[in-house]
Design a protein around this motif. Structure first.
Motif, PDB file in Angstrom:
ATOM      1  N   VAL A   1       0.800  -1.213  -0.041  1.00  0.00           N
ATOM      2  CA  VAL A   1       0.220  -0.044   0.135  1.00  0.00           C
ATOM      3  C   VAL A   1       0.924   1.167   0.048  1.00  0.00           C
ATOM      4  CG1 VAL A   1      -1.955  -1.102   1.173  1.00  0.00           C
ATOM      5  CG2 VAL A   1      -0.268  -0.125   2.644  1.00  0.00           C
ATOM      6  N   LEU A   2       2.052   1.218   0.582  1.00  0.00           N
ATOM      7  CA  LEU A   2       3.135   2.312   0.345  1.00  0.00           C
ATOM      8  C   LEU A   2       4.473   1.862   0.120  1.00  0.00           C
ATOM      9  CD1 LEU A   2       1.635   4.463   3.790  1.00  0.00           C
ATOM     10  CD2 LEU A   2       1.414   4.975   1.356  1.00  0.00           C
ATOM     11  N   GLU A   3       5.194   2.698   0.060  1.00  0.00           N
ATOM     12  CA  GLU A   3       6.632   2.658   0.035  1.00  0.00           C
ATOM     13  C   GLU A   3       7.220   2.926   1.628  1.00  0.00           C
ATOM     14  OE1 GLU A   3       8.798   2.155  -4.063  1.00  0.00           O
ATOM     15  OE2 GLU A   3       8.386   4.266  -3.903  1.00  0.00           O
ATOM     16  N   SER A   4       8.268   2.197   1.920  1.00  0.00           N
ATOM     17  CA  SER A   4       8.616   2.608   3.106  1.00  0.00           C
ATOM     18  C   SER A   4       9.127   3.986   3.353  1.00  0.00           C
ATOM     19  CB  SER A   4       9.983   1.697   3.352  1.00  0.00           C
ATOM     20  OG  SER A   4       9.437   0.287   3.342  1.00  0.00           O
ATOM     21  N   ASP A   5       9.757   4.773   2.651  1.00  0.00           N
ATOM     22  CA  ASP A   5      10.236   6.227   2.741  1.00  0.00           C
ATOM     23  C   ASP A   5       8.936   7.162   3.080  1.00  0.00           C
ATOM     24  OD1 ASP A   5       9.398   5.997   0.379  1.00  0.00           O
ATOM     25  OD2 ASP A   5      11.229   7.040  -0.558  1.00  0.00           O
ATOM     26  N   GLU A   6       7.878   6.581   2.674  1.00  0.00           N
ATOM     27  CA  GLU A   6       6.686   7.586   2.838  1.00  0.00           C
ATOM     28  C   GLU A   6       6.142   7.622   4.416  1.00  0.00           C
ATOM     29  OE1 GLU A   6       3.821   7.438  -0.735  1.00  0.00           O
ATOM     30  OE2 GLU A   6       4.350   5.390  -0.497  1.00  0.00           O
TER      31      GLU A   6
ATOM     32  N   PRO B   1      -2.118  -9.672  -4.263  1.00  0.00           N
ATOM     33  CA  PRO B   1      -3.495  -9.186  -5.077  1.00  0.00           C
ATOM     34  C   PRO B   1      -2.938  -8.046  -5.901  1.00  0.00           C
ATOM     35  CG  PRO B   1      -3.101  -8.412  -2.756  1.00  0.00           C
ATOM     36  CD  PRO B   1      -2.143  -9.769  -2.814  1.00  0.00           C
ATOM     37  N   ASN B   2      -1.463  -7.519  -5.888  1.00  0.00           N
ATOM     38  CA  ASN B   2      -1.497  -6.227  -6.429  1.00  0.00           C
ATOM     39  C   ASN B   2       0.031  -5.998  -6.698  1.00  0.00           C
ATOM     40  OD1 ASN B   2      -0.761  -5.766  -3.667  1.00  0.00           O
ATOM     41  ND2 ASN B   2      -1.347  -3.534  -4.033  1.00  0.00           N
ATOM     42  N   VAL B   3       0.782  -6.932  -7.019  1.00  0.00           N
ATOM     43  CA  VAL B   3       2.271  -6.756  -7.402  1.00  0.00           C
ATOM     44  C   VAL B   3       2.498  -7.265  -8.800  1.00  0.00           C
ATOM     45  CG1 VAL B   3       3.141  -6.109  -5.294  1.00  0.00           C
ATOM     46  CG2 VAL B   3       2.838  -8.439  -6.110  1.00  0.00           C
ATOM     47  N   TRP B   4       3.105  -6.707  -9.560  1.00  0.00           N
ATOM     48  CA  TRP B   4       3.429  -7.244 -11.030  1.00  0.00           C
ATOM     49  C   TRP B   4       4.976  -6.901 -11.321  1.00  0.00           C
ATOM     50  CZ3 TRP B   4       4.902  -3.538 -14.927  1.00  0.00           C
ATOM     51  CH2 TRP B   4       4.930  -3.917 -16.077  1.00  0.00           C
ATOM     52  N   LEU B   5       5.431  -7.919 -12.306  1.00  0.00           N
ATOM     53  CA  LEU B   5       7.019  -7.677 -12.901  1.00  0.00           C
ATOM     54  C   LEU B   5       7.108  -8.061 -14.043  1.00  0.00           C
ATOM     55  CD1 LEU B   5       9.646  -7.141 -11.853  1.00  0.00           C
ATOM     56  CD2 LEU B   5       9.886  -9.395 -11.696  1.00  0.00           C
TER      57      LEU B   5
ATOM     58  N   GLY C   1       8.863  -3.164 -12.386  1.00  0.00           N
ATOM     59  CA  GLY C   1       7.848  -3.835 -11.426  1.00  0.00           C
ATOM     60  C   GLY C   1       6.814  -2.736 -11.108  1.00  0.00           C
ATOM     61  N   ALA C   2       5.909  -3.251 -10.433  1.00  0.00           N
ATOM     62  CA  ALA C   2       4.817  -2.318  -9.987  1.00  0.00           C
ATOM     63  C   ALA C   2       3.797  -2.860  -8.903  1.00  0.00           C
ATOM     64  CB  ALA C   2       4.024  -1.903 -11.133  1.00  0.00           C
ATOM     65  N   ALA C   3       3.564  -1.836  -7.867  1.00  0.00           N
ATOM     66  CA  ALA C   3       2.473  -2.283  -7.144  1.00  0.00           C
ATOM     67  C   ALA C   3       1.424  -1.248  -7.496  1.00  0.00           C
ATOM     68  CB  ALA C   3       3.082  -2.170  -5.851  1.00  0.00           C
TER      69      ALA C   3
ATOM     70  N   ASN D   1      -9.974   5.358  -7.061  1.00  0.00           N
ATOM     71  CA  ASN D   1      -8.385   5.815  -7.231  1.00  0.00           C
ATOM     72  C   ASN D   1      -7.551   4.994  -6.558  1.00  0.00           C
ATOM     73  OD1 ASN D   1      -8.745   9.053  -7.614  1.00  0.00           O
ATOM     74  ND2 ASN D   1     -10.363   8.584  -6.137  1.00  0.00           N
ATOM     75  N   THR D   2      -6.242   5.008  -7.422  1.00  0.00           N
ATOM     76  CA  THR D   2      -5.292   3.902  -7.265  1.00  0.00           C
ATOM     77  C   THR D   2      -3.773   4.496  -7.240  1.00  0.00           C
ATOM     78  OG1 THR D   2      -6.542   2.016  -8.127  1.00  0.00           O
ATOM     79  CG2 THR D   2      -3.943   1.875  -8.113  1.00  0.00           C
ATOM     80  N   MET D   3      -3.068   4.340  -6.342  1.00  0.00           N
ATOM     81  CA  MET D   3      -1.514   4.904  -6.461  1.00  0.00           C
ATOM     82  C   MET D   3      -0.674   3.862  -7.177  1.00  0.00           C
ATOM     83  SD  MET D   3       0.482   7.221  -5.823  1.00  0.00           S
ATOM     84  CE  MET D   3      -0.499   8.205  -4.685  1.00  0.00           C
ATOM     85  N   MET D   4      -0.128   4.386  -8.116  1.00  0.00           N
ATOM     86  CA  MET D   4       0.842   3.365  -8.757  1.00  0.00           C
ATOM     87  C   MET D   4       2.174   3.630  -8.531  1.00  0.00           C
ATOM     88  SD  MET D   4      -1.278   2.198 -11.427  1.00  0.00           S
ATOM     89  CE  MET D   4      -0.076   1.774 -12.856  1.00  0.00           C
ATOM     90  N   TYR D   5       2.993   2.657  -7.958  1.00  0.00           N
ATOM     91  CA  TYR D   5       4.335   2.495  -7.782  1.00  0.00           C
ATOM     92  C   TYR D   5       4.914   1.723  -8.770  1.00  0.00           C
ATOM     93  CZ  TYR D   5       2.815   4.221  -3.108  1.00  0.00           C
ATOM     94  OH  TYR D   5       2.251   4.661  -1.869  1.00  0.00           O
ATOM     95  N   VAL D   6       5.636   2.339  -9.845  1.00  0.00           N
ATOM     96  CA  VAL D   6       6.277   1.716 -11.015  1.00  0.00           C
ATOM     97  C   VAL D   6       7.737   2.029 -10.622  1.00  0.00           C
ATOM     98  CG1 VAL D   6       6.587   1.489 -13.304  1.00  0.00           C
ATOM     99  CG2 VAL D   6       4.228   2.281 -12.360  1.00  0.00           C
ATOM    100  N   ARG D   7       8.351   0.723 -10.494  1.00  0.00           N
ATOM    101  CA  ARG D   7       9.943   0.916 -10.136  1.00  0.00           C
ATOM    102  C   ARG D   7      10.741   0.189 -11.497  1.00  0.00           C
ATOM    103  NH1 ARG D   7      10.218  -2.259  -4.351  1.00  0.00           N
ATOM    104  NH2 ARG D   7       9.617  -0.459  -3.148  1.00  0.00           N
ATOM    105  N   PHE D   8      12.009   0.655 -11.817  1.00  0.00           N
ATOM    106  CA  PHE D   8      12.663   0.502 -12.630  1.00  0.00           C
ATOM    107  C   PHE D   8      13.883  -0.378 -11.848  1.00  0.00           C
ATOM    108  CE2 PHE D   8      16.835   1.374 -14.750  1.00  0.00           C
ATOM    109  CZ  PHE D   8      16.360   0.931 -16.218  1.00  0.00           C
TER     110      PHE D   8
END
Length: 339
Positions: A9-14, A222-226, A236-238, A246-253
């Motif tokens: 639901v969040l990234e750690s640094d948030e 339920p909500n992670v992808w690579l 990758g994405a959560a 509403n959805t928060m997109m976390y897209v990682r390189f």
């Protein structure tokens, strides 16, 4: 939402230490905070006393303090202090704040969407061992869609030459072979091989043999992808649910480029920024879909290339249906107790 699942639901640094951090996730107003050892606590952002938000309060030791009357709650949501009753005064059990089972792993904060269990009974959080040794940078963006629509988009292998004609789809490969997709242990694995249309009909998945090469896309419920672009680079994405629209997109390189920390950090930052224009192309189209939530019964029609999306929704519904008898039984027990 699917019951009995770990949602990223969040990234750690948030979640900043030393103060309450309010976020809306899983359709609820939540407050995230860290105790004196840095462990993340997640609670409903509401004081049981007069239902004021806890997030404008402060952290006192290992408790969160309500800003209204100073009530303090520990990591389990148990009331530890009612100032008006005195520091040694009564703390009735009715003042129990809602706390959520929480994990912090892989740079994400995970919240359990379901009833609490014994510690040994929780499954591990779903993630990808393929990226454990990779550096990464994240592109964050809120989309005005239900998280199922965002997931559909990342399982859609037919939209690239149209939505991304100026970026990753400029090769114009419109013909979709299959794609080949299998579901194993709540993970959806996808192989795709799009080609230029030279006049032959596209083969269906049933006409293909299972590829011997590694999968290219993987979605873990339920909500992670690579997306495996190569050994050194992956995307990758959560898809963190905020509410029904509403959805928060976390897209990682993810990458293994560069020998030194400074070089890796620079590549991470540039890679994350490069995802921005591509995600903007997706967002423009996905936000136009109606209804905002995807599913088997929303009126969408499918073609063979949509097989991964159909598999995703079919298993999602199976997981929801499997959990339903349990939660209906608990509700009946609750009502009986009330009678």
């Amino acid at each position: 939402m699917i019951p009995d699942q770990w949602y990223a639901v969040l990234e750690s640094d948030e979640v900043k230490p030393g103060k309450p951090n309010p976020f809306k996730r899983l359709g609820q107003d939540l407050v995230f905070w860290r105790d004196s050892k840095g462990k993340v606590i997640v609670m409903r952002d509401s004081c049981p006393h007069r239902q004021a938000k806890l997030s404008p309060g402060k952290i006192v030791g290992d408790n969160i303090q309500c800003p209204f009357h100073g009530f303090q709650y520990d990591a389990k949501g148990e009331c530890q202090l009612i100032p008006a009753n005195g520091k040694n005064g009564p703390r009735p059990k009715i003042f129990q704040a809602k706390a959520f089972p929480t994990r912090e792993a892989h740079g994400f904060i995970w919240v359990w969407n379901g009833e609490p269990r014994q510690q040994q009974d929780y499954p591990t959080v779903p993630f990808f061992p393929e990226v454990e040794k990779h550096s990464y940078g994240t592109f964050r963006k809120q989309w005005k869609v239900h998280y199922t629509r965002a997931i559909e988009n990342q399982l859609d292998v037919a939209h690239l030459p149209f939505v991304h004609a100026s970026t990753i789809g400029r090769s114009g490969k419109t013909l979709v072979n299959g794609p080949y997709a299998v579901l194993e242990n709540d993970s959806l694995y996808i192989w795709y091989d799009n080609q230029l249309d030279e006049g032959r009909p596209a083969p269906k998945a049933s006409e293909l043999e299972k590829p011997s090469s590694p999968w290219l896309l993987c979605f873990k419920y339920p909500n992670v992808w690579l997306n495996r672009l190569g050994g050194k680079v992956m995307i990758g994405a959560a898809f963190a649910p905020i509410d029904d629209e509403n959805t928060m997109m976390y897209v990682r390189f993810y990458h293994q480029i560069g020998k030194f920390d400074l070089a890796r950090k620079l590549v991470s930052k540039l890679g994350a920024l490069a995802n921005g224009p591509i995600l903007a192309q997706d967002e423009k189209i996905v936000s136009s879909q109606s209804p905002k939530q995807g599913g088997l019964d929303v009126g969408d029609k499918y073609i063979p290339a949509d097989r991964p999306i159909l598999l995703y929704h079919t298993h999602r519904q199976e997981l929801i249906e499997a959990a339903r008898p349990k939660y209906e039984g608990e509700m009946l027990e609750y009502r009986a107790a009330g009678d």
